[in-house]
Design a protein around this motif. Structure first.
Motif, PDB file in Angstrom:
ATOM      1  N   ALA A 132       0.821  -1.217   0.000  1.00  0.00           N
ATOM      2  CA  ALA A 132       0.000   0.000   0.000  1.00  0.00           C
ATOM      3  C   ALA A 132       0.849   1.259   0.000  1.00  0.00           C
ATOM      4  O   ALA A 132       0.527   2.250  -0.677  1.00  0.00           O
ATOM      5  N   LEU A 133       1.965   1.234   0.737  1.00  0.00           N
ATOM      6  CA  LEU A 133       2.784   2.434   0.830  1.00  0.00           C
ATOM      7  C   LEU A 133       3.538   2.706  -0.469  1.00  0.00           C
ATOM      8  O   LEU A 133       3.781   3.862  -0.828  1.00  0.00           O
ATOM      9  N   ALA A 134       3.901   1.659  -1.197  1.00  0.00           N
ATOM     10  CA  ALA A 134       4.520   1.868  -2.513  1.00  0.00           C
ATOM     11  C   ALA A 134       3.528   2.495  -3.479  1.00  0.00           C
ATOM     12  O   ALA A 134       3.887   3.374  -4.277  1.00  0.00           O
ATOM     13  N   ARG A 135       2.262   2.060  -3.419  1.00  0.00           N
ATOM     14  CA  ARG A 135       1.246   2.680  -4.274  1.00  0.00           C
ATOM     15  C   ARG A 135       1.048   4.145  -3.913  1.00  0.00           C
ATOM     16  O   ARG A 135       0.841   4.988  -4.783  1.00  0.00           O
ATOM     17  N   ALA A 136       1.110   4.452  -2.595  1.00  0.00           N
ATOM     18  CA  ALA A 136       0.955   5.834  -2.173  1.00  0.00           C
ATOM     19  C   ALA A 136       2.137   6.683  -2.628  1.00  0.00           C
ATOM     20  O   ALA A 136       1.977   7.872  -2.924  1.00  0.00           O
ATOM     21  N   SER A 262      12.259  13.104   6.546  1.00  0.00           N
ATOM     22  CA  SER A 262      11.745  12.145   5.573  1.00  0.00           C
ATOM     23  C   SER A 262      10.989  11.016   6.265  1.00  0.00           C
ATOM     24  O   SER A 262       9.977  10.525   5.754  1.00  0.00           O
ATOM     25  N   HIS A 263      11.449  10.599   7.434  1.00  0.00           N
ATOM     26  CA  HIS A 263      10.764   9.549   8.183  1.00  0.00           C
ATOM     27  C   HIS A 263       9.370  10.019   8.590  1.00  0.00           C
ATOM     28  O   HIS A 263       8.382   9.278   8.457  1.00  0.00           O
ATOM     29  N   ASP A 264       9.281  11.251   9.081  1.00  0.00           N
ATOM     30  CA  ASP A 264       7.976  11.793   9.466  1.00  0.00           C
ATOM     31  C   ASP A 264       7.047  11.893   8.263  1.00  0.00           C
ATOM     32  O   ASP A 264       5.847  11.586   8.354  1.00  0.00           O
ATOM     33  N   LEU A 269       2.571   9.716   4.839  1.00  0.00           N
ATOM     34  CA  LEU A 269       2.169   9.077   3.583  1.00  0.00           C
ATOM     35  C   LEU A 269       1.538   7.718   3.852  1.00  0.00           C
ATOM     36  O   LEU A 269       0.611   7.307   3.143  1.00  0.00           O
ATOM     37  N   ARG A 270       2.005   7.024   4.877  1.00  0.00           N
ATOM     38  CA  ARG A 270       1.418   5.726   5.229  1.00  0.00           C
ATOM     39  C   ARG A 270      -0.045   5.893   5.629  1.00  0.00           C
ATOM     40  O   ARG A 270      -0.910   5.087   5.241  1.00  0.00           O
ATOM     41  N   ASP A 276      -6.622   5.312   1.535  1.00  0.00           N
ATOM     42  CA  ASP A 276      -7.010   5.027   0.152  1.00  0.00           C
ATOM     43  C   ASP A 276      -7.295   3.551  -0.065  1.00  0.00           C
ATOM     44  O   ASP A 276      -8.067   3.183  -0.938  1.00  0.00           O
ATOM     45  N   MET A 277      -6.667   2.655   0.735  1.00  0.00           N
ATOM     46  CA  MET A 277      -6.833   1.211   0.547  1.00  0.00           C
ATOM     47  C   MET A 277      -8.036   0.658   1.294  1.00  0.00           C
ATOM     48  O   MET A 277      -8.423  -0.484   1.107  1.00  0.00           O
ATOM     49  N   ALA A 278      -8.661   1.454   2.174  1.00  0.00           N
ATOM     50  CA  ALA A 278      -9.760   0.927   2.984  1.00  0.00           C
ATOM     51  C   ALA A 278     -10.933   0.554   2.096  1.00  0.00           C
ATOM     52  O   ALA A 278     -11.406   1.360   1.306  1.00  0.00           O
TER      53      ALA A 278
END
Length: 284
Positions: A132-136, A262-264, A269-270, A276-278
């Motif tokens: 999911a995070l790669a799609r985001a 970038s981590h934040d 983004l997660r 979006d995936m729900a």
């Protein structure tokens, strides 16, 4: 096409999976075991109505592309995937090194990575699976037509693909794509896939042709990359590449160092990606 057997096979395949097996949140309590129909449809990139009709023995004959998507969504083994094709009256894909069928074990690793963008990519650069995070981060590549799922082709032929990266990084990214493809083409001289991709890009992109003639060679290695996301902004991530030599598949992970901006941004983004995936209107 054996609609009755196909419907039973799909229902049983769905019942044996839990949301955590495929990287989805469990959601509300379920009246029946396994994934919901809309979750399988989401993972396979098809409409819920289409998938429901397949399970009810009244759907149209699925295309080979759709069968491949169903095999991936249901985490089928090679033998199970072949059986799925046979139920529809299709010959299964060849079990060659460049197969687009991702092993369930590799998909399981991908599904367990929830806090970092991760995807399975062939050594030629074609995306086979994303979390999911790669799609985001880079978009739903699997929603595109098959020819547009190759990252190298898109980088040189689709101007929109370069908008994912800061302009000053474009020259280095271009060299990396070409150097990697040259190494793959040399390692697999009898394989038509890399040869065809090279011929297409040399004819269609002056930049690719110029870089190809420099004869640089380099396989994918751990590196730091920067992405320019339209919502969260600039992300600097460490790219790790895990190899599956048997299938010529790579599991590519992008991680951000804790405590960095970038981590934040990646955590933000997660949240966006999971929203979006729900699934909408879930039923048991």
């Amino acid at each position: 096409m054996n609609r009755t057997e196909l419907a039973d096979f799909l229902r049983r395949g769905r019942a044996r999976l839990e949301p955590s097996d495929v990287g989805l949140a469990p959601g509300a309590r379920r009246r029946t075991p396994g994934l919901r129909r809309e979750e399988v449809a989401l993972l396979a990139g098809m409409s819920v109505d289409y998938y429901t009709r397949l399970e009810q023995s009244r759907g149209p004959r699925p295309s080979r592309q759709m069968l491949t998507a169903l095999a991936r969504a249901l985490r089928l083994t090679d033998d199970e995937r072949d059986h799925l094709f046979h139920l529809v009256g299709e010959q299964p894909p060849r079990r060659d090194p460049a197969s687009a069928h991702v092993r369930p074990g590799l998909l399981l690793v991908l599904d367990r990575v929830y806090d970092s963008p991760a995807q399975v990519v062939t050594d030629c650069g074609t995306v086979l699976a994303q979390n999911a995070l790669a799609r985001a981060l880079i978009g739903d590549v699997l929603a595109r037509p098959p020819r547009e799922r190759n990252l190298t082709r898109r980088f040189f032929l689709d101007p929109a693909a370069r908008e994912l990266f800061p302009p000053e990084d474009h020259p280095a990214r271009a060299r990396d794509h070409v150097a990697h493809l040259r190494a793959v083409a040399a390692a697999r001289p009898d394989d038509p896939e890399p040869a065809a991709l090279v011929a297409e890009l040399r004819a269609a992109s002056e930049e690719f042709a110029r870089l190809w003639d420099t004869h640089e060679v380099s396989l994918r290695h751990p590196a730091t990359k920067r992405f320019l996301h339209p919502v969260v902004g600039l992300l600097e991530v460490d790219c790790e590449v895990l190899l599956s030599h048997e299938d010529h598949h790579h599991l590519v992970l992008h991680t951000a160092r804790p405590g960095t901006e970038s981590h934040d941004r990646l955590q933000l983004l997660r949240v966006v990606g999971l929203q979006d995936m729900a699934p909408r209107g879930a039923v048991g």
